[in-house]
Motif scaffolding. Sequence first.
Motif, PDB file in Angstrom:
ATOM      1  N   GLN A  52      -7.356   7.871   8.334  1.00  0.00           N
ATOM      2  CA  GLN A  52      -7.532   8.063   6.900  1.00  0.00           C
ATOM      3  C   GLN A  52      -6.643   7.161   6.043  1.00  0.00           C
ATOM      4  OE1 GLN A  52      -9.971   9.862   5.387  1.00  0.00           O
ATOM      5  NE2 GLN A  52     -10.625   9.901   7.526  1.00  0.00           N
ATOM      6  N   SER A  53      -5.749   6.426   6.672  1.00  0.00           N
ATOM      7  CA  SER A  53      -4.817   5.676   5.824  1.00  0.00           C
ATOM      8  C   SER A  53      -4.833   4.187   6.164  1.00  0.00           C
ATOM      9  CB  SER A  53      -3.406   6.235   5.997  1.00  0.00           C
ATOM     10  OG  SER A  53      -2.992   6.000   7.315  1.00  0.00           O
ATOM     11  N   LEU A  54      -4.214   3.420   5.301  1.00  0.00           N
ATOM     12  CA  LEU A  54      -4.114   1.987   5.534  1.00  0.00           C
ATOM     13  C   LEU A  54      -2.831   1.716   6.306  1.00  0.00           C
ATOM     14  CD1 LEU A  54      -5.101   0.513   2.065  1.00  0.00           C
ATOM     15  CD2 LEU A  54      -6.536   0.998   4.026  1.00  0.00           C
ATOM     16  N   CYS A  55      -2.898   0.794   7.263  1.00  0.00           N
ATOM     17  CA  CYS A  55      -1.650   0.423   7.903  1.00  0.00           C
ATOM     18  C   CYS A  55      -1.407  -1.070   7.696  1.00  0.00           C
ATOM     19  CB  CYS A  55      -1.633   0.807   9.371  1.00  0.00           C
ATOM     20  SG  CYS A  55      -2.870   0.033  10.343  1.00  0.00           S
ATOM     21  N   ILE A  56      -0.170  -1.363   7.352  1.00  0.00           N
ATOM     22  CA  ILE A  56       0.209  -2.730   7.014  1.00  0.00           C
ATOM     23  C   ILE A  56       1.114  -3.249   8.111  1.00  0.00           C
ATOM     24  CG2 ILE A  56       1.347  -4.166   5.294  1.00  0.00           C
ATOM     25  CD1 ILE A  56       0.701  -1.975   3.255  1.00  0.00           C
ATOM     26  N   THR A  57       0.730  -4.350   8.702  1.00  0.00           N
ATOM     27  CA  THR A  57       1.563  -4.910   9.757  1.00  0.00           C
ATOM     28  C   THR A  57       1.851  -6.372   9.446  1.00  0.00           C
ATOM     29  OG1 THR A  57      -0.481  -5.229  10.975  1.00  0.00           O
ATOM     30  CG2 THR A  57       0.908  -3.412  11.676  1.00  0.00           C
TER      31      THR A  57
END
Lengths: 276, 258
Positions: free
Chosen positions: A268-273
């Motif tokens: 459900q969420s955005l992940c920033i890498t």
Amino acid sequence: MPRLKPKASDSSAVTATFRLKGGLFPLTLLEISRFDAVDLEQQLRDKAAAAPGFFKQTPVVLSFDDFIGELSTLPLADILAICRSQGLLPVALRSGVESLTQQARALNLAIMPATRVKPAPAPLAETQTEPDEQAETGSAEASAPEPAPSASMQLELSPSSHVEINRNPSKIITTPIRSGQQVYAPGGDLIIMAAVSAGAEVLADGNIHVYGALRGRALAGVKGDLSARIFCQSLEAELVSIAGTFKVDEDLRNEHWKTAVQIGRDEQSLCITPLV
Amino acid sequence: MGKTTTSAAISSGIAMRGHKTAVIDFDIGLRNLDIIMNCERRVVYDFVNVINGEAKLRQALIKDKRAENLYILPASQTRDKDALTIDGVERVLKELADDGFEYIICDSPAGIEHGAFMAMYFADMAIVVANPEVSSVRDSDRILGILQSKSRRAEQGERVEECLLLTRYNPERVEKGEMLGVKDVEEILATKLLGVIPESETVLKASNQGIPVIHDTESPAGQAYSDAVARILGEEVEHRFMSVEQKGLFQRLFRRSA
């Protein structure tokens, strides 16, 4: 001296009398399943008595998707008269039946395309028959940046983790995207070889690559592709969104601010890498 | 922001280098180019009169008293911006070009409305004047976007040559962090830097006296405009006035150790 010749560009010099704007309005669907003039009028009157506030010049769309019986002989004019007598204003007809659409045209009703024909097998068919692609784009675009994706949108999106969208070739832009500009890559990736300014908006059905600073808004997977990603050389965005899930700059100003990152979506969420 | 000051200075500068130059005030209704050029009392006919065919171009052009090759086409004070039409503007520009004018400077009004659109529509090159502050830089970004999408060159699939002129620049305030630096602005706008005009009292004084600041060859602002003109004409000139003036060795050492 050459006299002024009327030219195509003339119109822009005259002050415009109108402008066209898109709008999304909730409309009530009046689904008629059986036609009997007396019954219809009586039942509408009962409803009007129960909710008088609702039956005041309320625009409705007529639909006969669930109609039992013969549609071709249906007297649309009579139905219209009954509706109007009870305070409903039919503005459009939703049907694919030729005899009805002909009558609707004669009665000055707008005609909406019929609901999508659902061919029971072949799960892919749904995305390939795209007569109302336009409408879908509009709604996806409009609802994507909204805070908290609405329930109906979530429902529409959840089964589509493997949506197949007709892939178009990627759109490549080499000049900066300035404040106030909007660039959309339908059906494919958007690649920008320059910066995206604050106040600009870039959208794509697929991934978005920004080989420069991303300072504006970037919305990838606007048609619901959950695997879409956003890549940028410097994350300074006002908003990033993937398939309707978004983060605004306040949430982004953490350790990845002004660094090269990729943004993907998990659950459900955005992940920033960081990009190595 | 300095658009009219810049138009006056740059048109004077180009004319002083021997090119026949016209400068047109597009700020209909709020004319002030003629005041900065000190010719407001010589205005008889104006740009709108020429567009409407009420006067000949020759009658409306005012010859500048300082720069020999410079002519001013003043704006009308009694009309509004809607008096400008694409056809009319095109006709005037064409007539100027046929008359042997090498450079035509269009002084755009503020904002992104009709007047500004008329001024930019036929441009081959645009000088975007910005102050080193966030809102001004953002507006310039917007203007650059419109320039590259709505101008005639853009409609024909070409690009308008764009460059940035930063005015009212104060290196000391930049160092204190009160003002955006040249690097920041260049990075945000990603466009070619034409010049940096230092903040200076001489600019205000010059415009009040009706002498374009470029004639003040002593002042840093005048010199900075001269440099910008040289760059427009294709010369390579190093950028100046971008850093704090040297205040002596002692102070520099002191700052470094702090």
